[in-house]
Design a protein around this motif. Structure first.
Motif, PDB file in Angstrom:
ATOM      1  N   HIS A 275    -106.934 -38.511 -33.539  1.00 28.90           N
ATOM      2  CA  HIS A 275    -107.979 -37.740 -32.858  1.00 28.90           C
ATOM      3  C   HIS A 275    -107.686 -37.603 -31.358  1.00 28.90           C
ATOM      4  N   VAL A 276    -107.241 -38.678 -30.743  1.00 34.91           N
ATOM      5  CA  VAL A 276    -106.958 -38.632 -29.300  1.00 34.91           C
ATOM      6  C   VAL A 276    -105.871 -37.606 -28.996  1.00 34.91           C
ATOM      7  N   ILE A 277    -104.822 -37.581 -29.813  1.00 30.57           N
ATOM      8  CA  ILE A 277    -103.735 -36.618 -29.567  1.00 30.57           C
ATOM      9  C   ILE A 277    -104.245 -35.191 -29.722  1.00 30.57           C
ATOM     10  N   ILE A 278    -105.027 -34.931 -30.766  1.00 29.45           N
ATOM     11  CA  ILE A 278    -105.559 -33.577 -30.988  1.00 29.45           C
ATOM     12  C   ILE A 278    -106.509 -33.188 -29.860  1.00 29.45           C
ATOM     13  N   ASP A 279    -107.284 -34.149 -29.359  1.00 30.40           N
ATOM     14  CA  ASP A 279    -108.152 -33.871 -28.203  1.00 30.40           C
ATOM     15  C   ASP A 279    -107.355 -33.278 -27.046  1.00 30.40           C
TER      16      ASP A 279
ATOM     17  N   ASP B 156    -106.096 -25.613 -26.289  1.00 24.76           N
ATOM     18  CA  ASP B 156    -104.992 -24.736 -25.901  1.00 24.76           C
ATOM     19  C   ASP B 156    -104.802 -23.572 -26.871  1.00 24.76           C
ATOM     20  N   GLY B 157    -105.237 -23.768 -28.107  1.00 24.69           N
ATOM     21  CA  GLY B 157    -105.071 -22.710 -29.102  1.00 24.69           C
ATOM     22  C   GLY B 157    -103.687 -22.644 -29.711  1.00 24.69           C
ATOM     23  N   GLU B 158    -102.784 -23.478 -29.241  1.00 27.93           N
ATOM     24  CA  GLU B 158    -101.452 -23.542 -29.822  1.00 27.93           C
ATOM     25  C   GLU B 158    -100.803 -24.863 -29.452  1.00 27.93           C
TER      26      GLU B 158
ATOM     27  N   ARG C 260    -102.405 -21.969 -38.186  1.00 27.55           N
ATOM     28  CA  ARG C 260    -101.405 -21.214 -38.933  1.00 27.55           C
ATOM     29  C   ARG C 260    -100.072 -21.285 -38.180  1.00 27.55           C
ATOM     30  N   LEU C 261     -99.003 -20.909 -38.853  1.00 27.80           N
ATOM     31  CA  LEU C 261     -97.686 -20.886 -38.226  1.00 27.80           C
ATOM     32  C   LEU C 261     -97.613 -19.758 -37.202  1.00 27.80           C
ATOM     33  N   LYS C 262     -97.091 -20.062 -36.024  1.00 23.04           N
ATOM     34  CA  LYS C 262     -96.896 -19.020 -35.011  1.00 23.04           C
ATOM     35  C   LYS C 262     -95.765 -18.091 -35.442  1.00 23.04           C
TER      36      LYS C 262
ATOM     37  N   ASP D 178     -94.212 -24.625 -34.315  1.00 21.00           N
ATOM     38  CA  ASP D 178     -95.175 -24.000 -33.413  1.00 21.00           C
ATOM     39  C   ASP D 178     -96.361 -23.492 -34.222  1.00 21.00           C
ATOM     40  N   LEU D 179     -97.560 -23.943 -33.844  1.00 19.28           N
ATOM     41  CA  LEU D 179     -98.789 -23.585 -34.548  1.00 19.28           C
ATOM     42  C   LEU D 179     -99.757 -22.910 -33.592  1.00 19.28           C
TER      43      LEU D 179
END
Length: 415
Positions: free
Chosen positions: A137-141, A146-148, A392-394, A412-413
């Motif tokens: 969770h901390v990393i995703i925070d 950023d949206g990517e 989704r995949l970029k 890259d997502l």
């Protein structure tokens, strides 16, 4: 002139040629494995000049067969087998490998594994659940707004290396160096490493060992509640690990404790996003999550080959004769897509329940860190997809040109 194919098979002679650097092969080795399974699942690989085995039953059996070992010099000399002397410029790399659990045979393997194993049994690993969840969770925070994100460096790499460093009692601030040393060392496991790779891996090994010796000295002065202190102080039949054994074991646990898991997280995320399966269905319960994780391990395994030495002259059931000291290759990735074991094996079927994959090996050298890797996957993947439901995949990810380790250059997502 027609382009050279990635694989050619002489079925009558059971001989196969594979260009491991051909994009058609390293991007999707399972397609080549399907040809091998159809024609000769036990074959002589011309470029490698040794026998390889791709069938599930044979790979599973040979991994457990005590007529084969990871070592050979405990039963024969270099002169007997015609093995060249060690390369002087790999002295430090070889020193780390000398006492590695991956390379040892009983009784040395038994003694060393017994002293380490307690920390990796399921009941001990289960205590790490809150730490893994919190870290995810901390990393995703840090990147959610950023949206990517490039997932491998930020998420897939950070979770396993942080957890194994904490387990061992190594400062988390050291993880950038640990990752650098590890990446440079594992490049030695690809086919035919270049002299530049060898020299670089040796320097990384020397720096890694020096650092670990410093940490071990600190633990001797000030013992703590961690795995490294446990290894320093534990005894087996009145014996303790030597300094060289401590350094080798710590390096192995740090390297193996994250390298394969990084690739597996990346491979799993790519597989799920490119499938027709909704993540909310895959991760609806702990039971469905466990099945989905095992199918990811089967379908997109990170490690594709283990090798073994024949410890004596022997004949296998399919007419293959081996001499003492001959190497064989066991193709884990191919065994996982054997149509004799798994129905429709080249398709991702997350609710599949057709038996165990061999991604963690089997037998004496079954991966000691399997419970930890499974827990990290069973927690980090659902949290990622739950936190970023529109992910989704970029673009189509680039697969690394590195056959032993099957993984992505980057992932890259966007969401």
């Amino acid at each position: 002139m027609l382009p050279k194919p990635a694989i050619s098979i002489d079925r009558a002679k059971r001989r196969v040629s594979i260009d491991v650097h051909h994009p058609d092969f390293y991007r999707s080795p399972s397609s080549a494995y399907a040809e091998i399974h159809a024609h000769c699942p036990a074959f002589y690989w011309n470029e490698r000049e040794q026998w390889y085995f791709a069938g599930y039953d044979q790979v599973n059996a040979l991994l457990r067969d005590r007529r084969f070992g990871r070592q050979i010099l405990h039963v024969a000399t270099r002169e007997e087998l015609g093995i060249p002397s060690p390369k002087a410029h790999l002295r430090d790399f070889d020193a780390l490998e000398e006492h590695s659990l991956l390379e040892l045979e009983p009784p040395a393997h038994t003694r060393l594994r017994t002293l380490v194993n307690r920390a990796f049994v399921s009941r001990q690993i289960e205590q790490l659940r809150p730490d893994i969840q919190r870290l995810s969770h901390v990393i995703i925070d840090g990147f959610e707004r950023d949206g990517e994100v490039e997932l491998l460096k930020t998420y897939a790499e950070t979770i396993p290396v942080t957890i194994i460093a904490r387990m061992l009692g190594i400062p988390v601030e050291a993880t950038p160096n640990l990752l650098d040393w590890s990446h440079r060392m594992v490049r030695m496991y690809v086919f035919n490493p270049s002299p530049e790779t060898e020299h670089d891996a040796n320097q990384a090994s020397a720096d890694f060992a020096d650092y670990l010796r410093t940490i071990i000295a600190e633990k001797r002065r000030a013992p703590a509640d961690d795995l490294l202190t446990h290894m320093i102080t534990s005894e087996k039949d009145g014996e303790r690990l030597s300094e060289a054994e401590l350094v080798s074991t710590a390096a192995l646990l740090l390297n193996a404790g994250h390298e394969a898991t990084v690739h597996q997280i990346g491979n799993a995320v790519r597989t799920i996003l490119q499938s027709d399966h909704a993540p909310e269905d895959l991760f609806a319960t702990e039971a469905t999550t466990a099945l989905a994780v095992e199918e990811c391990l089967r379908f997109a395994a990170p490690l594709h080959i283990f090798q073994r030495f024949a410890l004596s002259d022997l004949d296998l059931d399919d007419g293959i004769s081996l001499r003492k000291g001959d190497k064989i290759g066991l193709m884990l990735g191919a065994a996982n897509v054997d149509p004799r074991k798994f129905s429709d094996p080249l398709h991702f079927k997350p609710m599949r329940n057709e038996g165990a994959n061999v991604s963690f090996g089997a037998g004496l050298h079954f991966c000691i860190g399997a419970p930890l890797a499974r827990l990290e996957l069973n927690l980090s993947l659902p949290i990622l997809f739950q936190r970023l439901p529109g992910m989704r995949l970029k673009h189509e990810p680039e697969v690394r040109d590195s056959f032993h380790f099957h993984g992505l250059e980057r992932l890259d997502l966007v969401w």
